[in-house]
Scaffold this active site. Sequence first.
Site, PDB file in Angstrom:
ATOM      1  N   GLY A   1      84.283  81.960 -24.079  1.00  0.00           N
ATOM      2  CA  GLY A   1      82.833  81.765 -24.076  1.00  0.00           C
ATOM      3  C   GLY A   1      82.382  80.767 -23.034  1.00  0.00           C
ATOM      4  N   CYS A   2      83.166  79.718 -22.870  1.00  0.00           N
ATOM      5  CA  CYS A   2      82.823  78.672 -21.903  1.00  0.00           C
ATOM      6  C   CYS A   2      82.940  79.193 -20.474  1.00  0.00           C
ATOM      7  CB  CYS A   2      83.741  77.459 -22.102  1.00  0.00           C
ATOM      8  SG  CYS A   2      83.669  76.778 -23.771  1.00  0.00           S
ATOM      9  N   SER A   3      83.954  80.005 -20.223  1.00  0.00           N
ATOM     10  CA  SER A   3      84.212  80.508 -18.872  1.00  0.00           C
ATOM     11  C   SER A   3      83.343  81.701 -18.491  1.00  0.00           C
ATOM     12  CB  SER A   3      85.680  80.916 -18.733  1.00  0.00           C
ATOM     13  OG  SER A   3      86.512  79.785 -18.862  1.00  0.00           O
TER      14      SER A   3
END
Length: 166
Positions: free
Chosen positions: A57-59
Amino acid sequence: MADSATTDSPEVKVGDTIPPIILKELTGDKPEEVNIADLIAGKKVVIFGLPGAFTPGCSKSHLPSFMDAQTELKAKGVDLTICIATNDAYVMEAWGNTSGGTKAGIRFLSDSDAGLTKALGLLMDLPVMQRTKRFSLVADDGVVTHYFSSAEQSSDTWAPKMLEAL
Protein backbone atom coordinates in the site's frame (compact mmCIF):
# COMPACT_ATOMS: atom_id res chain seq x y z
CA MET A 1 -8.59 -0.01 5.33
CA ALA A 2 -8.04 2.09 8.42
CA ASP A 3 -4.99 1.70 10.64
CA SER A 4 -5.37 0.58 14.23
CA ALA A 5 -3.01 2.18 16.71
CA THR A 6 -1.75 1.48 20.16
CA THR A 7 -0.26 4.49 21.90
CA ASP A 8 -0.27 6.35 25.19
CA SER A 9 0.37 9.79 23.67
CA PRO A 10 -2.53 11.84 22.34
CA GLU A 11 -2.78 11.89 18.57
CA VAL A 12 -1.30 14.96 16.88
CA LYS A 13 -3.75 17.75 16.03
CA VAL A 14 -3.82 21.12 14.31
CA GLY A 15 -2.00 23.67 16.46
CA ASP A 16 0.53 21.19 17.87
CA THR A 17 4.25 21.84 17.47
CA ILE A 18 6.46 19.19 15.90
CA PRO A 19 8.85 18.16 18.71
CA PRO A 20 12.66 18.25 18.41
CA ILE A 21 13.11 14.53 17.77
CA ILE A 22 16.25 13.08 16.19
CA LEU A 23 15.64 11.06 13.01
CA LYS A 24 18.24 9.44 10.76
CA GLU A 25 19.05 10.01 7.11
CA LEU A 26 21.62 8.13 5.07
CA THR A 27 24.09 10.58 3.58
CA GLY A 28 27.09 8.92 2.07
CA ASP A 29 28.05 5.71 3.83
CA LYS A 30 26.49 6.23 7.25
CA PRO A 31 23.30 7.50 8.84
CA GLU A 32 23.38 11.11 10.03
CA GLU A 33 21.22 12.59 12.76
CA VAL A 34 18.54 15.05 11.67
CA ASN A 35 16.60 17.07 14.24
CA ILE A 36 13.18 17.30 12.63
CA ALA A 37 12.32 20.58 14.41
CA ASP A 38 15.53 22.21 13.14
CA LEU A 39 14.99 20.86 9.63
CA ILE A 40 11.49 22.32 9.31
CA ALA A 41 12.04 25.61 11.17
CA GLY A 42 10.96 28.57 9.04
CA LYS A 43 9.53 26.32 6.32
CA LYS A 44 6.14 25.11 5.17
CA VAL A 45 6.50 21.33 5.01
CA VAL A 46 4.54 18.20 4.30
CA ILE A 47 5.33 15.22 6.50
CA PHE A 48 3.77 11.88 5.74
CA GLY A 49 4.29 8.68 7.64
CA LEU A 50 3.50 5.13 6.77
CA PRO A 51 3.83 1.64 8.20
CA GLY A 52 6.81 0.57 6.15
CA ALA A 53 9.06 1.05 3.16
CA PHE A 54 8.55 -1.39 0.30
CA THR A 55 5.13 -2.51 1.63
CA PRO A 56 2.38 -2.81 -1.01
CA GLY A 57 0.00 0.00 0.00
CA CYS A 58 2.81 2.39 0.84
CA SER A 59 4.68 1.69 -2.40
CA LYS A 60 1.72 1.54 -4.79
CA SER A 61 -0.47 4.36 -3.44
CA HIS A 62 0.68 6.54 -0.55
CA LEU A 63 4.23 7.41 -1.70
CA PRO A 64 3.32 7.80 -5.40
CA SER A 65 0.52 10.22 -4.50
CA PHE A 66 3.12 12.57 -2.99
CA MET A 67 5.61 12.00 -5.80
CA ASP A 68 2.96 12.99 -8.34
CA ALA A 69 1.89 16.04 -6.29
CA GLN A 70 5.29 17.71 -5.85
CA THR A 71 4.70 20.44 -8.45
CA GLU A 72 1.24 21.26 -7.06
CA LEU A 73 2.49 21.23 -3.47
CA LYS A 74 5.32 23.62 -4.34
CA ALA A 75 2.81 25.89 -6.11
CA LYS A 76 0.89 26.00 -2.82
CA GLY A 77 4.00 27.15 -0.96
CA VAL A 78 5.34 23.84 0.34
CA ASP A 79 9.13 24.03 0.70
CA LEU A 80 9.87 20.41 1.60
CA THR A 81 8.17 17.00 1.60
CA ILE A 82 9.37 14.41 4.12
CA CYS A 83 8.51 10.72 4.34
CA ILE A 84 9.01 8.91 7.64
CA ALA A 85 8.73 5.27 8.68
CA THR A 86 10.25 3.12 11.41
CA ASN A 87 12.55 1.37 8.95
CA ASP A 88 16.27 2.03 9.37
CA ALA A 89 18.05 4.74 7.39
CA TYR A 90 19.54 2.25 4.91
CA VAL A 91 16.11 0.88 3.99
CA MET A 92 14.59 4.36 3.75
CA GLU A 93 17.41 5.51 1.45
CA ALA A 94 17.07 2.41 -0.75
CA TRP A 95 13.29 2.88 -0.98
CA GLY A 96 13.67 6.56 -1.84
CA ASN A 97 16.09 5.71 -4.64
CA THR A 98 14.33 2.66 -6.09
CA SER A 99 10.86 4.24 -5.95
CA GLY A 100 11.94 7.50 -7.58
CA GLY A 101 10.80 9.42 -4.51
CA THR A 102 14.20 10.94 -3.83
CA LYS A 103 14.47 12.08 -7.45
CA ALA A 104 10.99 13.62 -7.11
CA GLY A 105 12.33 15.74 -4.24
CA ILE A 106 11.06 13.85 -1.20
CA ARG A 107 13.39 13.34 1.78
CA PHE A 108 13.26 9.91 3.40
CA LEU A 109 13.93 9.96 7.14
CA SER A 110 14.17 6.99 9.47
CA ASP A 111 12.25 7.03 12.74
CA SER A 112 13.81 3.68 13.67
CA ASP A 113 13.25 4.07 17.42
CA ALA A 114 9.70 5.39 16.78
CA GLY A 115 10.52 8.55 18.75
CA LEU A 116 8.58 10.90 16.46
CA THR A 117 5.88 8.32 15.86
CA LYS A 118 5.29 8.02 19.62
CA ALA A 119 5.47 11.79 20.20
CA LEU A 120 2.78 12.30 17.54
CA GLY A 121 0.59 9.58 19.09
CA LEU A 122 0.76 7.47 15.93
CA LEU A 123 2.32 4.21 17.12
CA MET A 124 1.17 0.82 15.89
CA ASP A 125 2.84 -1.63 18.25
CA LEU A 126 2.73 -4.84 16.27
CA PRO A 127 4.14 -8.25 17.26
CA VAL A 128 6.92 -7.94 14.69
CA MET A 129 8.00 -4.34 15.31
CA GLN A 130 6.79 -0.84 16.03
CA ARG A 131 5.26 0.83 12.99
CA THR A 132 4.00 4.30 12.17
CA LYS A 133 0.27 4.71 11.69
CA ARG A 134 -0.44 6.10 8.23
CA PHE A 135 -0.82 9.91 8.34
CA SER A 136 0.04 13.15 6.63
CA LEU A 137 0.29 16.72 7.85
CA VAL A 138 1.31 20.21 6.88
CA ALA A 139 3.42 22.22 9.31
CA ASP A 140 4.33 25.88 8.97
CA ASP A 141 7.44 26.81 10.96
CA GLY A 142 6.96 23.65 13.03
CA VAL A 143 3.27 24.18 13.85
CA VAL A 144 0.75 21.71 12.43
CA THR A 145 -1.75 23.56 10.21
CA HIS A 146 -3.43 20.53 8.59
CA TYR A 147 -3.64 16.93 9.79
CA PHE A 148 -4.92 13.93 7.86
CA SER A 149 -5.66 10.68 9.70
CA SER A 150 -6.15 7.18 8.36
CA ALA A 151 -8.81 6.42 10.98
CA GLU A 152 -11.56 6.21 8.34
CA GLN A 153 -9.62 5.36 5.17
CA SER A 154 -5.95 5.14 4.24
CA SER A 155 -6.61 7.33 1.20
CA ASP A 156 -7.54 10.21 3.54
CA THR A 157 -3.78 10.63 4.09
CA TRP A 158 -2.77 10.72 0.43
CA ALA A 159 -1.71 13.88 -1.40
CA PRO A 160 -5.02 14.55 -3.25
CA LYS A 161 -6.85 15.09 0.09
CA MET A 162 -4.09 17.43 1.20
CA LEU A 163 -4.17 19.39 -2.04
CA GLU A 164 -7.95 19.83 -1.68
CA ALA A 165 -7.40 21.36 1.77
CA LEU A 166 -4.54 23.67 0.81
